[in-house]
Design a protein around this motif. Sequence first.
Motif, PDB file in Angstrom:
ATOM      1  N   UNK A   1      23.604 -13.477  25.652  1.00 41.06           N
ATOM      2  CA  UNK A   1      22.637 -12.431  25.359  1.00 41.06           C
ATOM      3  C   UNK A   1      21.401 -12.615  26.239  1.00 41.06           C
ATOM      4  N   UNK A   2      21.095 -11.615  27.038  1.00 38.37           N
ATOM      5  CA  UNK A   2      19.869 -11.631  27.824  1.00 38.37           C
ATOM      6  C   UNK A   2      18.732 -11.099  26.960  1.00 38.37           C
ATOM      7  N   UNK A   3      17.698 -11.907  26.833  1.00 38.69           N
ATOM      8  CA  UNK A   3      16.527 -11.546  26.044  1.00 38.69           C
ATOM      9  C   UNK A   3      15.321 -11.564  26.968  1.00 38.69           C
ATOM     10  N   UNK A   4      14.411 -10.618  26.778  1.00 40.02           N
ATOM     11  CA  UNK A   4      13.160 -10.609  27.539  1.00 40.02           C
ATOM     12  C   UNK A   4      12.022 -10.305  26.565  1.00 40.02           C
ATOM     13  N   UNK A   5      10.896 -10.975  26.789  1.00 39.30           N
ATOM     14  CA  UNK A   5       9.711 -10.800  25.954  1.00 39.30           C
ATOM     15  C   UNK A   5       8.631 -10.141  26.806  1.00 39.30           C
ATOM     16  N   UNK A   6       8.093  -9.032  26.303  1.00 43.94           N
ATOM     17  CA  UNK A   6       7.041  -8.327  27.026  1.00 43.94           C
ATOM     18  C   UNK A   6       5.758  -8.325  26.214  1.00 43.94           C
ATOM     19  N   UNK A   7       4.633  -8.533  26.880  1.00 40.82           N
ATOM     20  CA  UNK A   7       3.351  -8.254  26.262  1.00 40.82           C
ATOM     21  C   UNK A   7       3.243  -6.726  26.230  1.00 40.82           C
ATOM     22  N   UNK A   8       2.372  -6.188  25.382  1.00 38.98           N
ATOM     23  CA  UNK A   8       2.256  -4.728  25.279  1.00 38.98           C
ATOM     24  C   UNK A   8       1.155  -4.196  26.195  1.00 38.98           C
ATOM     25  N   UNK A   9      -0.100  -4.419  25.808  1.00 44.06           N
ATOM     26  CA  UNK A   9      -1.238  -3.839  26.530  1.00 44.06           C
ATOM     27  C   UNK A   9      -1.391  -4.481  27.903  1.00 44.06           C
ATOM     28  N   UNK A  10      -1.341  -3.647  28.937  1.00 39.34           N
ATOM     29  CA  UNK A  10      -1.468  -4.143  30.300  1.00 39.34           C
ATOM     30  C   UNK A  10      -0.129  -4.383  30.979  1.00 39.34           C
ATOM     31  N   UNK A  11       0.963  -4.349  30.208  1.00 40.26           N
ATOM     32  CA  UNK A  11       2.312  -4.525  30.764  1.00 40.26           C
ATOM     33  C   UNK A  11       3.112  -3.236  30.584  1.00 40.26           C
ATOM     34  N   UNK A  12       3.173  -2.754  29.344  1.00 37.14           N
ATOM     35  CA  UNK A  12       3.906  -1.519  29.047  1.00 37.14           C
ATOM     36  C   UNK A  12       2.956  -0.323  29.135  1.00 37.14           C
ATOM     37  N   UNK A  13       1.779  -0.482  28.564  1.00 38.80           N
ATOM     38  CA  UNK A  13       0.792   0.605  28.541  1.00 38.80           C
ATOM     39  C   UNK A  13      -0.523   0.127  29.137  1.00 38.80           C
ATOM     40  N   UNK A  14      -1.352   1.104  29.522  1.00 38.45           N
ATOM     41  CA  UNK A  14      -2.671   0.790  30.050  1.00 38.45           C
ATOM     42  C   UNK A  14      -3.473   0.049  28.982  1.00 38.45           C
ATOM     43  N   UNK A  15      -4.245  -0.933  29.419  1.00 36.72           N
ATOM     44  CA  UNK A  15      -5.071  -1.721  28.509  1.00 36.72           C
ATOM     45  C   UNK A  15      -6.459  -1.095  28.440  1.00 36.72           C
ATOM     46  N   UNK A  16      -7.230  -1.523  27.464  1.00 38.93           N
ATOM     47  CA  UNK A  16      -8.607  -1.061  27.326  1.00 38.93           C
ATOM     48  C   UNK A  16      -9.452  -2.186  26.760  1.00 38.93           C
ATOM     49  N   UNK A  17     -10.619  -2.407  27.349  1.00 44.95           N
ATOM     50  CA  UNK A  17     -11.531  -3.416  26.811  1.00 44.95           C
ATOM     51  C   UNK A  17     -12.026  -3.020  25.420  1.00 44.95           C
ATOM     52  N   UNK A  18     -11.904  -1.739  25.097  1.00 47.12           N
ATOM     53  CA  UNK A  18     -12.308  -1.236  23.775  1.00 47.12           C
ATOM     54  C   UNK A  18     -11.120  -1.224  22.804  1.00 47.12           C
ATOM     55  N   UNK A  19      -9.988  -1.799  23.206  1.00 52.06           N
ATOM     56  CA  UNK A  19      -8.769  -1.859  22.399  1.00 52.06           C
ATOM     57  C   UNK A  19      -8.059  -0.502  22.367  1.00 52.06           C
TER      58      UNK A  19
END
Length: 178
Positions: A1-19
């Motif tokens: 089984x190939x498994x991958x772990x992704x962070x969300x903000x800044x990897x999948x979607x644009x990040x924001x300093x205001x959350x």
Amino acid sequence: MNLIILDRDGVINFDSDQFIKTPDEWKPIPGSLEAIARLTREGWRVVVATNQSGLARGLFEMATLNAIHTKMHKAVGQAGGRIEAVFYCPHSAEMDCGCRKPKPGLLDEIAVRYGRDLRDVPAVGDSLRDLLAAASVGARPLLVKTGKGEKTLAAGGLPENTPVFADLSEAVEFLLKA
């Protein structure tokens, strides 16, 4: 089984300093949904591990976080991909919990849920805390320059042999060629 772990903000979607505090603020980084779809088609199991201290700070409620993740799951699904699970830390840094990256708690939880050692499992992040959490459990950290990635790269101190990619699409391309 190939498994991958992704962070969300800044990897999948644009990040924001205001959350990211509402579903409307969640906007995918170009190519990220397609990259997850490619992984899904190739039989990879995709999970997300994300710090969400906005909960502890009172910036949004659990129902809002669920709505944000529903939007993410739908967007990934429309692109032909699938995120199997989202593991999140709801605590602020001051709470000194074991699940807030760079501590390994979220990744330990993933290992238990999937009944496997995370050694060499790719973990894609844009911040040093993502990479350190991955390295601490023997996973393979990969840095993307999106989100906080450029600043992370400039600051240095990355775990040894951490490859750097322009974005999630480039990281997935690399993984699928390996």
